[in-house]
Write an enzyme that holds these catalytic residues in place. Sequence first.
Site, PDB file in Angstrom:
ATOM      1  N   HIS A  69      -0.296  -4.643  19.707  1.00 21.94           N
ATOM      2  CA  HIS A  69       0.119  -4.262  18.356  1.00 21.94           C
ATOM      3  C   HIS A  69       0.778  -2.888  18.412  1.00 21.94           C
ATOM      4  CE1 HIS A  69      -0.092  -3.066  14.124  1.00 21.94           C
ATOM      5  NE2 HIS A  69      -0.184  -4.359  13.848  1.00 21.94           N
TER       6      HIS A  69
ATOM      7  N   GLU B 285       0.810  -0.382  16.506  1.00 21.86           N
ATOM      8  CA  GLU B 285      -0.061   0.746  16.158  1.00 21.86           C
ATOM      9  C   GLU B 285      -0.932   1.133  17.344  1.00 21.86           C
ATOM     10  OE1 GLU B 285      -3.818   1.851  13.295  1.00 21.86           O
ATOM     11  OE2 GLU B 285      -2.375   0.392  12.510  1.00 21.86           O
TER      12      GLU B 285
ATOM     13  N   HIS C 260       4.033   2.022  11.795  1.00 19.27           N
ATOM     14  CA  HIS C 260       2.910   1.771  12.708  1.00 19.27           C
ATOM     15  C   HIS C 260       2.658   2.926  13.676  1.00 19.27           C
ATOM     16  CE1 HIS C 260       4.994  -2.034  11.656  1.00 19.27           C
ATOM     17  NE2 HIS C 260       3.770  -2.378  11.320  1.00 19.27           N
TER      18      HIS C 260
ATOM     19  N   SER D 141       2.026  -5.328   3.317  1.00 20.36           N
ATOM     20  CA  SER D 141       3.472  -5.154   3.482  1.00 20.36           C
ATOM     21  C   SER D 141       4.283  -6.226   2.753  1.00 20.36           C
ATOM     22  CB  SER D 141       3.836  -5.139   4.973  1.00 20.36           C
ATOM     23  OG  SER D 141       3.246  -6.229   5.660  1.00 20.36           O
TER      24      SER D 141
ATOM     25  N   SER E 298       1.944  -9.614  10.744  1.00 20.62           N
ATOM     26  CA  SER E 298       1.189  -8.633   9.968  1.00 20.62           C
ATOM     27  C   SER E 298      -0.303  -8.756  10.256  1.00 20.62           C
ATOM     28  CB  SER E 298       1.454  -8.832   8.473  1.00 20.62           C
ATOM     29  OG  SER E 298       0.551  -8.082   7.691  1.00 20.62           O
ATOM     30  N   SER E 299      -0.859  -7.758  10.935  1.00 17.07           N
ATOM     31  CA  SER E 299      -2.272  -7.786  11.296  1.00 17.07           C
ATOM     32  C   SER E 299      -3.157  -7.845  10.060  1.00 17.07           C
ATOM     33  CB  SER E 299      -2.620  -6.546  12.131  1.00 17.07           C
ATOM     34  OG  SER E 299      -4.007  -6.475  12.379  1.00 17.07           O
TER      35      SER E 299
ATOM     36  N   THR F 201      -6.018   0.777  12.140  1.00 15.82           N
ATOM     37  CA  THR F 201      -6.281   0.898  10.703  1.00 15.82           C
ATOM     38  C   THR F 201      -6.322  -0.433   9.962  1.00 15.82           C
ATOM     39  OG1 THR F 201      -3.927   1.143  10.142  1.00 15.82           O
ATOM     40  CG2 THR F 201      -5.164   3.161  10.647  1.00 15.82           C
TER      41      THR F 201
ATOM     42  N   CYS G 198       0.860  -1.184   0.000  1.00 16.36           N
ATOM     43  CA  CYS G 198       0.000   0.000   0.000  1.00 16.36           C
ATOM     44  C   CYS G 198       0.899   1.238   0.000  1.00 16.36           C
ATOM     45  CB  CYS G 198      -0.910  -0.001   1.228  1.00 16.36           C
ATOM     46  SG  CYS G 198       0.002   0.104   2.800  1.00 16.36           S
TER      47      CYS G 198
END
Length: 322
Positions: free
Chosen positions: A134, A136, A84, A278, A233-234, A175, A22
């Site tokens: 996490h 973030e 993040h 990612s 990776s969430s 997000t 992204c």
Amino acid sequence: MSEVTAPTPPLTILLAAPRGFCAGVDRAIQIVERAIEKWGAPVYVRHEIVHNVHVVERLKRLGAVFVEELEECPTDRPVVFSAHGVPKSVPEEASRRNMIFVDATCPLVSKVHVEAQRHFDAEREIVLIGHAGHPEVIGTMGQLPEGSVTLIQDVAEIADFQPKDPKKLAFVTQTTLSVDDTAEIVGALQAKFPEISPPHKEDICYATTNRQEAVKALGSKADLLLVIGSKTSSNSIRLVEVGLRAGAKAAHLIDDAHGIDWSWFDGISTLGLTAGASAPEDLVEAVIAACQARFAITLQDVEVTREDVIFKLPRVVATAQD
């Protein structure tokens, strides 16, 4: 008598689009690359710049040194903060130590930080929908004084949540969550606290939403879904969950083609393939090549939208030779 060669079995590969990098990930990687060009190696990076082992290893080879805490960084070398986001205390400490630092926080994560600050300034109590631990979530909660933000991870936790004043309550979200799961949590919050203030615009980022929609579009057609992405990776983990809910008969998260268990393909005629936000596209190409060596493949794109988002680089690295 010559041996009869068994026919190569057919396999249709449904390629999700959009998939892979992204704009926020692309920007963060470029920031590290430009920082190494500008200041030379080593450049320190607090936490994995993005959650992908292949990206991290490539940047290590270029001269990036990954650490978990700022205290592990020498004061005479630049440090980059991951995509993040970080608690406010991190850049404050870097400034106190007179360090050169570059913030690679995704602009869409920064938007959540701004929303949280806006609600705090309006004296609202804040709920953050996200996953404990996490980075973030740690970064978002760290924007405000301790106790200002309550983390809610699922609908069940709402039953025990009692705000100080239900009329002065707001929510923001991580997000990279499941769009459907988050909608369920938001619905439960709004049912219990009708006056809760939402974000100006949905916090789940466009890339997370688009990748989940693409997986939904191919999920019911896939005998097997492979999601390329790291276990940290969430957004990649969510794609596996979304695919199974959409009707994929089986789904697996793999780092790369080496993570494939070919027994998964027994009796399979249609493979759904995508990559987390990612994961670089060359990993997708390698999985296709590995399948091509074993099957007579037919590729079909399943495109739900096209992305043209680009985020500007911070001025300090926009021109590496400055």
